[in-house]
Design a protein around this motif. Structure first.
Motif, PDB file in Angstrom:
ATOM      1  N   MET A  30      41.724   4.621  -5.938  1.00 27.93           N
ATOM      2  CA  MET A  30      41.253   3.360  -5.362  1.00 27.93           C
ATOM      3  C   MET A  30      40.616   3.573  -3.993  1.00 27.93           C
ATOM      4  N   ARG A  31      41.115   4.599  -3.241  1.00 24.97           N
ATOM      5  CA  ARG A  31      40.707   4.719  -1.848  1.00 24.97           C
ATOM      6  C   ARG A  31      39.211   4.966  -1.707  1.00 24.97           C
ATOM      7  N   VAL A  32      38.619   5.853  -2.540  1.00 24.15           N
ATOM      8  CA  VAL A  32      37.181   6.136  -2.443  1.00 24.15           C
ATOM      9  C   VAL A  32      36.374   4.903  -2.794  1.00 24.15           C
ATOM     10  N   GLY A  33      36.742   4.232  -3.898  1.00 19.05           N
ATOM     11  CA  GLY A  33      36.027   3.027  -4.290  1.00 19.05           C
ATOM     12  C   GLY A  33      36.154   1.923  -3.264  1.00 19.05           C
ATOM     13  N   LYS A  34      37.335   1.797  -2.667  1.00 18.25           N
ATOM     14  CA  LYS A  34      37.556   0.779  -1.635  1.00 18.25           C
ATOM     15  C   LYS A  34      36.691   1.055  -0.414  1.00 18.25           C
ATOM     16  N   ARG A  35      36.590   2.339  -0.047  1.00 17.73           N
ATOM     17  CA  ARG A  35      35.784   2.707   1.120  1.00 17.73           C
ATOM     18  C   ARG A  35      34.310   2.396   0.885  1.00 17.73           C
ATOM     19  N   ILE A  36      33.807   2.710  -0.297  1.00 14.61           N
ATOM     20  CA  ILE A  36      32.406   2.422  -0.618  1.00 14.61           C
ATOM     21  C   ILE A  36      32.157   0.915  -0.598  1.00 14.61           C
ATOM     22  N   PHE A  37      33.081   0.163  -1.211  1.00 14.56           N
ATOM     23  CA  PHE A  37      32.953  -1.301  -1.226  1.00 14.56           C
ATOM     24  C   PHE A  37      32.961  -1.852   0.195  1.00 14.56           C
ATOM     25  N   ASP A  38      33.924  -1.405   1.022  1.00 15.02           N
ATOM     26  CA  ASP A  38      34.020  -1.871   2.404  1.00 15.02           C
ATOM     27  C   ASP A  38      32.724  -1.598   3.162  1.00 15.02           C
ATOM     28  N   PHE A  39      32.221  -0.371   3.030  1.00 15.71           N
ATOM     29  CA  PHE A  39      31.023   0.021   3.781  1.00 15.71           C
ATOM     30  C   PHE A  39      29.826  -0.835   3.387  1.00 15.71           C
ATOM     31  N   LEU A  40      29.613  -0.996   2.093  1.00 17.85           N
ATOM     32  CA  LEU A  40      28.447  -1.751   1.627  1.00 17.85           C
ATOM     33  C   LEU A  40      28.534  -3.219   2.010  1.00 17.85           C
ATOM     34  N   VAL A  41      29.708  -3.829   1.831  1.00 15.39           N
ATOM     35  CA  VAL A  41      29.867  -5.247   2.169  1.00 15.39           C
ATOM     36  C   VAL A  41      29.722  -5.454   3.675  1.00 15.39           C
ATOM     37  N   ALA A  42      30.338  -4.571   4.479  1.00 18.29           N
ATOM     38  CA  ALA A  42      30.223  -4.697   5.931  1.00 18.29           C
ATOM     39  C   ALA A  42      28.777  -4.551   6.384  1.00 18.29           C
ATOM     40  N   LEU A  43      28.049  -3.611   5.788  1.00 12.80           N
ATOM     41  CA  LEU A  43      26.649  -3.396   6.143  1.00 12.80           C
ATOM     42  C   LEU A  43      25.811  -4.618   5.806  1.00 12.80           C
ATOM     43  N   VAL A  44      26.000  -5.175   4.615  1.00 11.61           N
ATOM     44  CA  VAL A  44      25.252  -6.368   4.206  1.00 11.61           C
ATOM     45  C   VAL A  44      25.584  -7.546   5.121  1.00 11.61           C
ATOM     46  N   LEU A  45      26.867  -7.734   5.427  1.00 13.87           N
ATOM     47  CA  LEU A  45      27.269  -8.847   6.287  1.00 13.87           C
ATOM     48  C   LEU A  45      26.693  -8.705   7.691  1.00 13.87           C
ATOM     49  N   LEU A  46      26.666  -7.486   8.208  1.00 11.16           N
ATOM     50  CA  LEU A  46      26.100  -7.280   9.543  1.00 11.16           C
ATOM     51  C   LEU A  46      24.614  -7.600   9.568  1.00 11.16           C
ATOM     52  N   VAL A  47      23.914  -7.238   8.511  1.00 12.55           N
ATOM     53  CA  VAL A  47      22.483  -7.557   8.434  1.00 12.55           C
ATOM     54  C   VAL A  47      22.284  -9.072   8.347  1.00 12.55           C
ATOM     55  N   LEU A  48      23.025  -9.729   7.445  1.00 15.42           N
ATOM     56  CA  LEU A  48      22.878 -11.166   7.252  1.00 15.42           C
ATOM     57  C   LEU A  48      23.309 -11.970   8.481  1.00 15.42           C
ATOM     58  N   LEU A  49      24.360 -11.492   9.152  1.00 15.52           N
ATOM     59  CA  LEU A  49      24.918 -12.244  10.275  1.00 15.52           C
ATOM     60  C   LEU A  49      24.371 -11.798  11.628  1.00 15.52           C
TER      61      LEU A  49
END
Length: 202
Positions: free
Chosen positions: A1-20
């Motif tokens: 789970m840890r690798v998948g969670k890290r990828i998910f976290d990174f992508l969502v955080a990156l998208v949110l930072l761009v949008l916000l």
């Protein structure tokens, strides 16, 4: 789970930072214009495996001190604009940068002060087996209306039962208290009672 969670976290955080980014830029300008202190609040917190890292928030309090040089109580330093930032949870947005760097996750136990480390029971200390989160199970179950013991029970339950599906549920459940501004402050207070060990009930 840890690798998948890290990828998910990174992508969502990156998208949110761009949008916000326009909103965050506007908040930076407003905080700078008010000149009530630095724009960002930085504080050492405890991360996974007990390692310290620097937590980043938008500043919500000014810095007046008494005649002895001690900071005044939180209630006296919280600014009107800072109170609005807290109630809307917009002060937490800079923590998305901590997610990008891998020091935090979107979901996990909230990172606490290093001086609490010697005060945890063995079970409570399990909260450091995972990355701390911007939101977490304790936040959606009552946030600052919970006692410390209740928060830690939710934290350790999350450590034992964490999954990608549970993270998605917690992210979804986070929106309701954000919109309704529920449980931002403990009952009758504008700041959280410090954790003094397991002899207390906060």
């Amino acid at each position: 789970m840890r690798v998948g969670k890290r990828i998910f976290d990174f992508l969502v955080a990156l998208v949110l930072l761009v949008l916000l980014s326009p909103l965050m830029a506007a908040l930076v300008i407003l905080l700078w214009y008010k000149k009530e202190g630095p724009v960002f609040f930085m504080q050492t917190r405890t991360g996974r495996a007990g390692r310290p890292f620097t937590l980043l928030k938008f500043r919500t309090m000014s810095g007046p001190r008494d005649e002895r040089g001690n900071l005044l109580r939180d209630e006296q330093r919280l600014t009107p604009f800072g109170s609005w930032l807290r109630q809307s949870s917009l002060d937490e947005l800079p923590q998305l940068f901590c997610v990008l760097t891998g020091e935090m996750s979107l979901v996990g136990p909230r990172p606490l002060l290093p001086e609490y480390l010697p005060l945890y029971s063995e079970e409570q200390n399990r909260r450091h087996e995972v990355l701390p989160g911007i939101t977490g199970l304790a936040q959606v179950k009552g946030r600052n209306r919970l006692s410390w013991e209740e928060k830690f029970r939710y934290d350790t339950w999350y450590v034992r039962h964490g999954s990608f599906l549970l993270d998605l549920k917690i992210l979804f459940w986070t929106f309701r208290p954000l919109i309704s501004k529920e449980h931002v402050y403990p009952k009758g207070r504008l700041s959280v009672v410090p954790f003094n060990g397991n002899r207390q009930s906060a």
